[in-house]
Design an enzyme around this catalytic site. Structure first.
Site, PDB file in Angstrom:
ATOM      1  N   ASP A 111      59.845  34.744  23.082  1.00 17.00           N
ATOM      2  CA  ASP A 111      60.241  34.024  24.044  1.00 17.00           C
ATOM      3  C   ASP A 111      59.595  34.731  25.676  1.00 17.00           C
ATOM      4  OD1 ASP A 111      62.283  32.123  23.146  1.00 17.00           O
ATOM      5  OD2 ASP A 111      63.355  33.532  22.326  1.00 17.00           O
ATOM      6  N   ASP A 171      62.620  25.825  19.062  1.00 14.15           N
ATOM      7  CA  ASP A 171      62.854  26.764  20.524  1.00 14.15           C
ATOM      8  C   ASP A 171      60.921  26.916  20.684  1.00 14.15           C
ATOM      9  OD1 ASP A 171      64.910  26.913  19.076  1.00 14.15           O
ATOM     10  OD2 ASP A 171      65.566  28.227  20.714  1.00 14.15           O
TER      11      ASP A 171
END
Length: 390
Positions: A111, A171
């Site tokens: 991320d 994601d």
């Protein structure tokens, strides 16, 4: 007094010039609420030198730079600066962005794209600060270390080793924006090539025939073969987790922006159609946390999934000429719903977050029916994008 009257009054008191058109009035009113909420939030954040994530046990959950959500609050401040041209937001955005600078060297999390592009990426876009450019390129280098050419994807989690050998979650499509931008800034196509490989592999393995997406694909790191397809945050392995659908829609729309590959645009349209035509999607366009949740309509809604979807639909609509009007109208509908009393916070409430009623992970009973900073970030992005396409 009705909520729209309150926010319009705040807008006028704040000196916001309302332009003709109900949509623009809606946007200006939302920005007025965001200004009040984020002003209070920024003061608390700067005092603590911590970043807001959500609400837990009746108080704001503050996190450090290493949390996957750390880039969203600085990014929200950058959007407020873009919307208002007020140096107050520029100063606050610079201050909070600097807190995540060290994460440019973080190779232990996929991320880093969320963390660094939402903060430094927006900062560079609005200031062209050369130091920000250097941080973005280094961040892309760090993210690239998680790429396995045999799999063709960037590894997601390093935990859950007992369940997955090489997990890739939907994601992760969102983190490709950092790689594409780094290639533009550096002239090094390595980052772009990795992003394209990841997108193509995701296109091949993550989607069912109906254009719903699995959450987690577990690959064999030695052969690249798919071992199994599961979920971590959705209702079941065969269900369609709402925010996962939104991540995919946004991710492939963004990939088209950087590549102009028609296959990405076509796929984004199909994912959008799945979302907008799903029988469990409520009339207001705000999805339940999973499209297949067992107790619909008595299931939590997810404003974060709606905000991501809304922002993506505005961008998608801009690539399709007249055919894009359908997606723009859908985005307008979602934005109007998020701007209603049901989801937009009254100024001074909701612990100073902008949106109410989001869901982090329902299966883990984690961050359920609370405000989430990434819902606010993509709501702000949707507001600004809506102005550009109207």
């Amino acid at each position: 007094m009705k909520h729209w009257m309150v926010v319009l009054s705040l807008s006028l008191l704040a000196g916001c010039q309302l332009k003709p058109g109900r949509h623009e009035q809606l946007v200006q009113a939302d920005l007025a609420v965001a200004t009040v909420q984020m002003d209070a939030m920024a003061k608390q954040a700067i005092e603590r030198e911590r970043l807001p994530r959500s609400v837990r046990d009746g108080d704001i959950r503050w996190v450090g730079s290493g949390d996957w959500t750390s880039g969203f609050f600085p990014g929200t401040l950058w959007y407020l600066y873009e919307a208002t041209d007020n140096s107050k937001w520029l100063d606050a955005a610079r201050t909070c962005t600097a807190w995540v600078e060290k994460e440019q060297y973080n190779t232990g999390i996929h991320d880093v794209g969320f963390m660094m592009y939402c903060s430094y990426g927006n900062g560079y876009r609005l200031t062209e600060d050369e130091d920000y450019q250097k941080v973005l390129i280094q961040s892309a280098k760090s993210l690239s270390t998680r790429f396995n050419p045999k799999v063709g994807c960037i590894r997601s989690w390093d935990f859950f080793a007992d369940r997955w050998a090489y997990p890739v979650i939907i994601d992760n499509m969102m983190n490709l924006e950092l790689l594409f931008k780094a290639s533009e800034l550096s002239g090094d196509d390595t980052y772009r090539d990795i992003a394209i490989s990841h997108a193509n592999t995701t296109l091949k393995n993550h989607y069912r025939e109906d254009m719903s997406t699995w959450h987690v694909i577990n690959y064999d790191p030695e052969t690249g073969e798919v071992r199994n397809r599961q979920t971590q945050q959705g209702y079941s392995d065969s269900s369609s987790w709402a925010r996962g659908q939104a991540w995919g829609l946004y991710g492939f729309t963004m990939c088209y922006r950087f590549t102009q590959y028609e296959r990405y645009l076509a796929h984004a349209r199909k994912v959008a159609d799945f979302i907008l035509n799903h029988p469990s999607l409520p009339d207001d366009g705000i999805p339940y946390w999973d499209y297949n949740a067992p107790n619909i309509p008595d299931e939590p809604r997810d404003a974060s999934a709606a905000a991501v979807t809304c922002s993506a639909l505005y961008e998608l609509s801009g690539y399709l000429g007249k055919e894009g009007r359908h997606y723009r109208r859908a985005a307008d509908k979602i934005l109007k719903s998020l701007s209603s009393d049901a989801y937009l916070a009254e100024p001074g409430t909701n612990h100073n977050f902008i949106l109410k009623h989001s869901v982090g992970s329902r299966p883990e009973n984690h961050e359920v029916d609370v405000p989430l900073i990434y819902a606010d970030y993509y709501f702000m992005e949707a507001l600004l994008r809506s102005q550009k396409v109207q």
